[in-house]
Structures are given as structure tokens and as C-alpha cells.
Design an enzyme around this catalytic site. Structure first.
Site, PDB file in Angstrom:
ATOM      1  N   PHE A 219     -21.914 -12.615  21.476  1.00 16.62           N
ATOM      2  CA  PHE A 219     -21.888 -11.231  20.961  1.00 16.62           C
ATOM      3  C   PHE A 219     -22.941 -11.039  19.760  1.00 16.62           C
ATOM      4  CE2 PHE A 219     -19.327  -9.330  17.183  1.00 16.62           C
ATOM      5  CZ  PHE A 219     -19.946  -7.972  17.549  1.00 16.62           C
ATOM      6  N   ILE A 220     -23.033 -11.998  18.641  1.00 14.93           N
ATOM      7  CA  ILE A 220     -23.967 -12.046  17.800  1.00 14.93           C
ATOM      8  C   ILE A 220     -25.113 -12.385  18.169  1.00 14.93           C
ATOM      9  CG2 ILE A 220     -24.553 -12.826  15.448  1.00 14.93           C
ATOM     10  CD1 ILE A 220     -21.481 -13.015  14.772  1.00 14.93           C
TER      11      ILE A 220
ATOM     12  N   ALA B 231     -21.573 -21.701  19.130  1.00 16.35           N
ATOM     13  CA  ALA B 231     -20.552 -22.306  18.243  1.00 16.35           C
ATOM     14  C   ALA B 231     -19.094 -21.815  18.897  1.00 16.35           C
ATOM     15  CB  ALA B 231     -20.224 -21.897  16.941  1.00 16.35           C
TER      16      ALA B 231
ATOM     17  N   TYR C 194     -11.644 -24.565  12.435  1.00 17.93           N
ATOM     18  CA  TYR C 194     -12.623 -23.853  12.613  1.00 17.93           C
ATOM     19  C   TYR C 194     -13.412 -23.836  11.448  1.00 17.93           C
ATOM     20  CZ  TYR C 194     -15.834 -19.864  12.896  1.00 17.93           C
ATOM     21  OH  TYR C 194     -16.835 -19.009  12.987  1.00 17.93           O
TER      22      TYR C 194
ATOM     23  N   ASN D  20     -16.407 -10.355   8.485  1.00 17.39           N
ATOM     24  CA  ASN D  20     -15.799  -9.980   9.776  1.00 17.39           C
ATOM     25  C   ASN D  20     -16.772  -9.098  10.568  1.00 17.39           C
ATOM     26  OD1 ASN D  20     -13.297 -10.389   7.813  1.00 17.39           O
ATOM     27  ND2 ASN D  20     -12.541 -10.368   9.832  1.00 17.39           N
TER      28      ASN D  20
ATOM     29  N   ARG E 251     -10.521  -6.934   3.743  1.00 13.48           N
ATOM     30  CA  ARG E 251     -11.768  -7.999   4.404  1.00 13.48           C
ATOM     31  C   ARG E 251     -12.991  -7.142   4.429  1.00 13.48           C
ATOM     32  NH1 ARG E 251      -8.185 -11.356   4.681  1.00 13.48           N
ATOM     33  NH2 ARG E 251      -7.486 -12.506   6.494  1.00 13.48           N
TER      34      ARG E 251
END
Length: 352
Positions: A12-13, A77, A178, A207, A246
Site C-alpha cells: 500500500f505505502i 514489514a 508490532y 494513521n 488520531r
């Protein structure tokens, strides 16, 4: 021309970083294991990049992909809070062993520039002040308080603590597996820079959301979980009372922060290491996130469940002043515009 290796570049990133690097005219190589619990269907590699399918823990593969590379962006990751503690070996192996193998290979190959994906979770709870204005960092929340619906941290006198933006100088207090692995990645990068003369930046993502998030996986962020529910015609289920604060930052802004950090490494002295928060600077609650996604998608209204996860923290919001002042980075996507886009944006194929 800059030659960039992006580990996890199909994610995604990672894929957003690849797009941003290509827009700058860089040559890009991607290393990604294409894990089935992350990628729900066959990934079609971008024809503009050199794509290598392999695991960052495989030293032979890493040695090969480092050839002719100027700078490394390490995004590979295992992410998210996980299902339960049985996930711990996979988190440690994927994140910490993978980073150690990469850094050992970079050391031998004399590669000296690195950006590593870290996370806000290294802080534990966010920053607070008590009623007198003194800075305070609360202990982990107690089960009996959570069971009783008392979600907000309090001081020793039982008074509510007031949440504030957190800076990179705050104490680090990872509170789940994590989080521990992300902090270990930072420490590995610090040790690598010190012992090899390398230059490294750790980007502590807050986030992250945006088009192309994975769906139907317990390892994705809360924005993906809400969108996945709406995609299935279900109401988003909001834990606690929805008041958790957040900082929601768009993936395109995260990608531009990575580009800025990669360029920063070129101009730093030997053995430099610096951590940077990556957030929008605009505070919203998880309940607001769910409401906006429901509104703009035309889906069911959110359901406040009162449930909780013991490893979650109550409030954590970023000060990204260091990233702005030292790297000249500025977020470009507002919460309102980002939610409107994300509410109907395509997600990745469902993970089954």
C-alpha cells in the site's frame, strides 16, 4: 539519475512511494515477497520498474537487488496490532530479522543511504498534560477500567489527562509486539549508521489511509477495516466510545515525505540518524473517521461497540514540525478531501 530500491514496493505505502519516485525521474527497483496475507490477488508489477519477487530475509536475493542502487527505502514489514501473541514470531522475523539482513547486506555492499518505515506505535500512549499543566505520560490502561468503559487516561488523583501533540523527543514506550519490532528496526538502523558511516532516517507514520489499502485483513489499519465493512454492506464497528484521537495522513503525503527523507540522506554527515513524525497535524477521532466514511460512501452508520483491544492506546497525535522545518515537507491532502476520496476509492483485492 537516482537509483532507488524499495523493499515492500508492491504494498500500500510502498507502491505510492514508487509512483512518487518515478514522477521525479528516478530509476526504481522493487523487492516484494507478495505475501498472500497482504496481497489478495496476483499483483501486476508496474512495467516502469524492475520487479523482483523475493523475501528481504533472503541474503542472496538482497545482495542481488542492491547492485547499482544509490539509496534504499525499506518498507517491507508485517504491520498492524495482529490477532494474538502467536503472531509474535512472524512479526519479529519479518520486521527485525528482515531489517538486519538488509542492513548487513548494505554494509558489505557499501550502500550508505537508508529510509526505514517506523510508526507512531513506538511512543505507546501519546503526550498529555495534567490539570496543573505539567507534562504526563500515563501507564498502560487497566483491564478493569476498560471493562467499565473508562477509556481515558487519568493522573494519580483520578483526574483526566489532556492529550497533546507528541514530538520525536518524547520517551519511547512500545506496548505491543508490532510496536516493539518497529522500535527495534529504528535501533538497528541507528547501529548500522554508527558502525558503517551510513545516513538513515526513520519515518514514524501516523494513521495512513488512501486508495489501494488492503481489505478484509486484521493486519490493516482502522481506516481499511471501516472501508472493508462498508464495502461488504456492513456498518463500521467502532471500538471503545469512538473518542480515540488520531492523526490521519494520506498515503500520497506519506510518499512525498519518503522522497524528502531519501533526498535528505544525500546531504547528511556520516553516521547520521534522525527520526521524523509523519502526520497531517490535523486531529480527528476514530468515530469521526467512521462517520465520514459512512457519509461519503452512502453506507450504514457506524456502531459504537464499547469493545477494546488491550494493546491499543487511547490518544496519539503527531507534531510533524521537525519534518516540515528540516526537510521542507508539507502535507497536501486535507482530512475532508481525503475522506471524500477514500470513501469510494478502490481497495486492493480482498485477502481471504
Amino acid at each position: 539519475m537516482t537509483s532507488l530500491l524499495v523493499t515492500g514496493g508492491a504494498g500500500f505505502i510502498g507502491s505510492a512511494i514508487v509512483d512518487a519516485a518515478l514522477e521525479r525521474g528516478w530509476r526504481v527497483r522493487v523487492l516484494d515477497s507478495l505475501r498472500s496475507d497482504v496481497h489478495g490477488a496476483a499483483v501486476q508489477p508496474d512495467p516502469r520498474v524492475e520487479f523482483v519477487t523475493g523475501d528481504v530475509r533472503d541474503r542472496a536475493v538482497v545482495d542481488e537487488v542492491l547492485r547499482d542502487i544509490d539509496v534504499v527505502c525499506h518498507q517491507a514489514a508485517k504491520v498492524g496490532l495482529g490477532v494474538d501473541f502467536s503472531d509474535a514470531p512472524d512479526y519479529v522475523g519479518s520486521n527485525d530479522l528482515g531489517t538486519a539482513v538488509l542492513l548487513a547486506a548494505m554494509s558489505e555492499a557499501k550502500k550508505t543511504r537508508l529510509v526505514v518505515a517506523s510508526s507512531m506505535v513506538v511512543y505507546g500512549e501519546g503526550n498529555y498534560r495534567d490539570a496543573t499543566g505539567r507534562s504526563a505520560r500515563p501507564e498502560p490502561r487497566h483491564v478493569e477500567d476498560l471493562d467499565a468503559g473508562r477509556f481515558d487516561p487519568v493522573d494519580e488523583q483520578g483526574e483526566l489527562l489532556l492529550p497533546e501533540l507528541i514530538e520525536e523527543t518524547a520517551p519511547l514506550d512500545p506496548r505491543n509486539v508490532y510496536a516493539i519490532t518497529k522500535l527495534a528496526q529504528e535501533y538497528l538502523a541507528t547501529s548500522w549508521a554508527r558502525s558503517t558511516g551510513g545516513r538513515a532516517a526513520a519515518l514514524r507514520y501516523h494513521n495512513v489511509y488512501g486508495p489501494g489499502m488492503p481489505q478484509n485483513t486484521p493486519y490493516a489499519g482502522v481506516a481499511s477495516l471501516f472501508r472493508s465493512a462498508l464495502e461488504r454492506g456492513e456498518a463500521p464497528r467502532v471500538f471503545e466510545d469512538g473518542g480515540q484521537r488520531r492523526d490521519f495522513v494520506h498515503v500520497r503525503d506519506v510518499a512525498s515525505a519518503n522522497i524528502a527523507a531519501l533526498e535528505w540522506t544525500e546531504h547528511q554527515p556520516a553516521s547520521a540518524f534522525r527520526a521524523f513524525n509523519v502526520g497531517s497535524g490535523d486531529v480527528h477521532t476514530i468515530g469521526e473517521l467512521a462517520e465520514q466514511l459512512s457519509l461519503h460512501s452512502g453506507g450504514l452508520s457506524p456502531v459504537i461497540t464499547g469493545e477494546y483491544r488491550l494493546g491499543d492506546v487511547r490518544h496519539i497525535t503527531a507534531s510533524s514540525d521537525r519534518l516540515k522545518s528540516e526537510l521542507g515537507w508539507t502535507p497536501s491532502v486535507s482530512f475532508e478531501d481525503g475522506m471524500r476520496e477514500f470513501a469510494t476509492a478502490p481497495l486492493r483485492a480482498a485477502v481471504v
